[in-house]
Design a protein around this motif. Sequence first.
Motif, short mmCIF file in Angstrom:
data_model
loop_
_atom_site.label_atom_id
_atom_site.label_comp_id
_atom_site.label_asym_id
_atom_site.label_seq_id
_atom_site.Cartn_x
_atom_site.Cartn_y
_atom_site.Cartn_z
N HIS A 1 0.82 -1.21 0.00
CA HIS A 1 0.00 0.00 0.00
C HIS A 1 0.86 1.27 0.00
O HIS A 1 0.48 2.27 -0.62
CB HIS A 1 -0.97 -0.01 1.17
CG HIS A 1 -2.06 -1.03 1.01
ND1 HIS A 1 -2.89 -1.09 -0.09
CD2 HIS A 1 -2.45 -2.05 1.80
CE1 HIS A 1 -3.74 -2.09 0.03
NE2 HIS A 1 -3.49 -2.70 1.18
N ALA A 2 1.99 1.23 0.66
CA ALA A 2 2.90 2.38 0.62
C ALA A 2 3.46 2.57 -0.78
O ALA A 2 3.54 3.71 -1.29
CB ALA A 2 4.03 2.19 1.63
N LEU A 3 3.83 1.47 -1.44
CA LEU A 3 4.33 1.56 -2.81
C LEU A 3 3.23 2.03 -3.76
O LEU A 3 3.48 2.83 -4.66
CB LEU A 3 4.86 0.19 -3.26
CG LEU A 3 6.15 -0.27 -2.61
CD1 LEU A 3 6.43 -1.73 -2.96
CD2 LEU A 3 7.31 0.60 -3.03
N GLU A 4 2.02 1.54 -3.55
CA GLU A 4 0.89 1.92 -4.39
C GLU A 4 0.61 3.42 -4.30
O GLU A 4 0.42 4.10 -5.32
CB GLU A 4 -0.33 1.12 -3.92
CG GLU A 4 -1.45 0.99 -4.89
CD GLU A 4 -2.52 0.06 -4.35
OE1 GLU A 4 -3.07 -0.69 -5.16
OE2 GLU A 4 -2.83 0.09 -3.14
N LYS A 5 0.64 3.95 -3.10
CA LYS A 5 0.40 5.39 -2.90
C LYS A 5 1.50 6.22 -3.56
O LYS A 5 1.24 7.23 -4.21
CB LYS A 5 0.33 5.70 -1.41
CG LYS A 5 0.04 7.13 -1.10
CD LYS A 5 0.02 7.38 0.39
CE LYS A 5 -0.11 8.86 0.66
NZ LYS A 5 0.26 9.21 2.01
N ALA A 6 2.74 5.78 -3.42
CA ALA A 6 3.85 6.50 -4.02
C ALA A 6 3.79 6.46 -5.55
O ALA A 6 4.08 7.47 -6.21
CB ALA A 6 5.18 5.92 -3.52
N ILE A 7 3.37 5.34 -6.11
CA ILE A 7 3.23 5.25 -7.57
C ILE A 7 2.15 6.19 -8.05
O ILE A 7 2.31 6.87 -9.07
CB ILE A 7 2.94 3.79 -7.98
CG1 ILE A 7 4.18 2.92 -7.78
CG2 ILE A 7 2.47 3.71 -9.43
CD1 ILE A 7 3.93 1.44 -7.95
N MET A 8 1.03 6.25 -7.34
CA MET A 8 -0.06 7.14 -7.76
C MET A 8 0.35 8.61 -7.70
O MET A 8 -0.07 9.42 -8.53
CB MET A 8 -1.31 6.89 -6.90
CG MET A 8 -2.04 5.64 -7.27
SD MET A 8 -3.66 5.47 -6.49
CE MET A 8 -3.23 5.12 -4.81
N GLU A 9 1.16 8.98 -6.71
CA GLU A 9 1.61 10.37 -6.63
C GLU A 9 2.49 10.74 -7.81
O GLU A 9 2.46 11.88 -8.27
CB GLU A 9 2.37 10.60 -5.32
CG GLU A 9 1.50 10.66 -4.10
CD GLU A 9 2.31 10.87 -2.83
OE1 GLU A 9 3.55 11.02 -2.90
OE2 GLU A 9 1.69 10.88 -1.75
N VAL A 10 3.28 9.79 -8.29
CA VAL A 10 4.20 10.08 -9.40
C VAL A 10 3.48 10.07 -10.74
O VAL A 10 3.70 10.94 -11.58
CB VAL A 10 5.38 9.08 -9.41
CG1 VAL A 10 6.20 9.22 -10.67
CG2 VAL A 10 6.25 9.28 -8.19
N THR A 11 2.61 9.10 -10.94
CA THR A 11 2.05 8.91 -12.28
C THR A 11 0.78 9.71 -12.56
O THR A 11 0.42 9.90 -13.71
CB THR A 11 1.73 7.43 -12.52
OG1 THR A 11 0.81 6.96 -11.52
CG2 THR A 11 2.99 6.60 -12.52
N ARG A 12 0.11 10.19 -11.55
CA ARG A 12 -1.15 10.90 -11.77
C ARG A 12 -0.98 12.39 -11.50
O ARG A 12 -0.22 12.79 -10.63
CB ARG A 12 -2.25 10.34 -10.88
CG ARG A 12 -2.54 8.90 -11.21
CD ARG A 12 -3.63 8.36 -10.41
NE ARG A 12 -3.78 6.93 -10.71
CZ ARG A 12 -4.59 6.14 -10.06
NH1 ARG A 12 -5.33 6.61 -9.10
NH2 ARG A 12 -4.67 4.87 -10.39
N ASP A 13 -1.73 13.20 -12.25
CA ASP A 13 -1.69 14.64 -12.04
C ASP A 13 -2.55 15.00 -10.84
O ASP A 13 -3.59 14.41 -10.60
CB ASP A 13 -2.22 15.38 -13.28
CG ASP A 13 -1.26 15.27 -14.44
OD1 ASP A 13 -0.04 15.11 -14.18
OD2 ASP A 13 -1.72 15.34 -15.59
N VAL A 14 -2.07 16.00 -10.12
CA VAL A 14 -2.78 16.45 -8.91
C VAL A 14 -3.95 17.31 -9.28
O VAL A 14 -4.00 18.03 -10.20
CB VAL A 14 -1.82 17.22 -7.99
CG1 VAL A 14 -2.53 17.75 -6.79
CG2 VAL A 14 -0.67 16.34 -7.60
#
Length: 160
Positions: free
Chosen positions: A147-160
């Motif tokens: 879940h920590a890796l998943e959250k970090a991936i979403m922060e990098v790949t998705r626009d805020v």
Amino acid sequence: MAIQLLLNVFTAFLWMLFKDTWSVADFFMGYLVGLALIFIMKRFFKTPFYLIKLWAMVKFLYVAIREIISSSIFVLKLVLKPHMEFKPGIFALHTKLEGDGEVTLLSLLITLTPGSVVLEVSPDGKILYIHAMDLANVKDTVLKSIHALEKAIMEVTRDV
């Protein structure tokens, strides 16, 4: 993001050209001036301010390294016990990630962490089938790591 970075570096070189000095300090000062200009003009760019993405990438790298080290310590503790009392098994993980790139990155990072391997991904990419070294401790170690890796991936790949 790349356009903003190139524009910032170009502004730094222009600053050095106008100051007629070619030093690292002047480049850094020009970089800061360019950073301020890009921040002021950020509404004219389609992508968010590039330092936000850069910070997300740094956090992602930190989380990935931290999770690899902590899972290595966990596996080392299991293996060095006199009596190996762990029960390996397979479980399904539902992911919030979308797209082949995000799911592939998560699968690779899970496989890199010791003690867990992604065996298969469902055709729609929403379920990962993972083999874990110790199913009894999946909730404590593997799922928190994923879940920590998943959250970090979403922060990098998705626009805020």
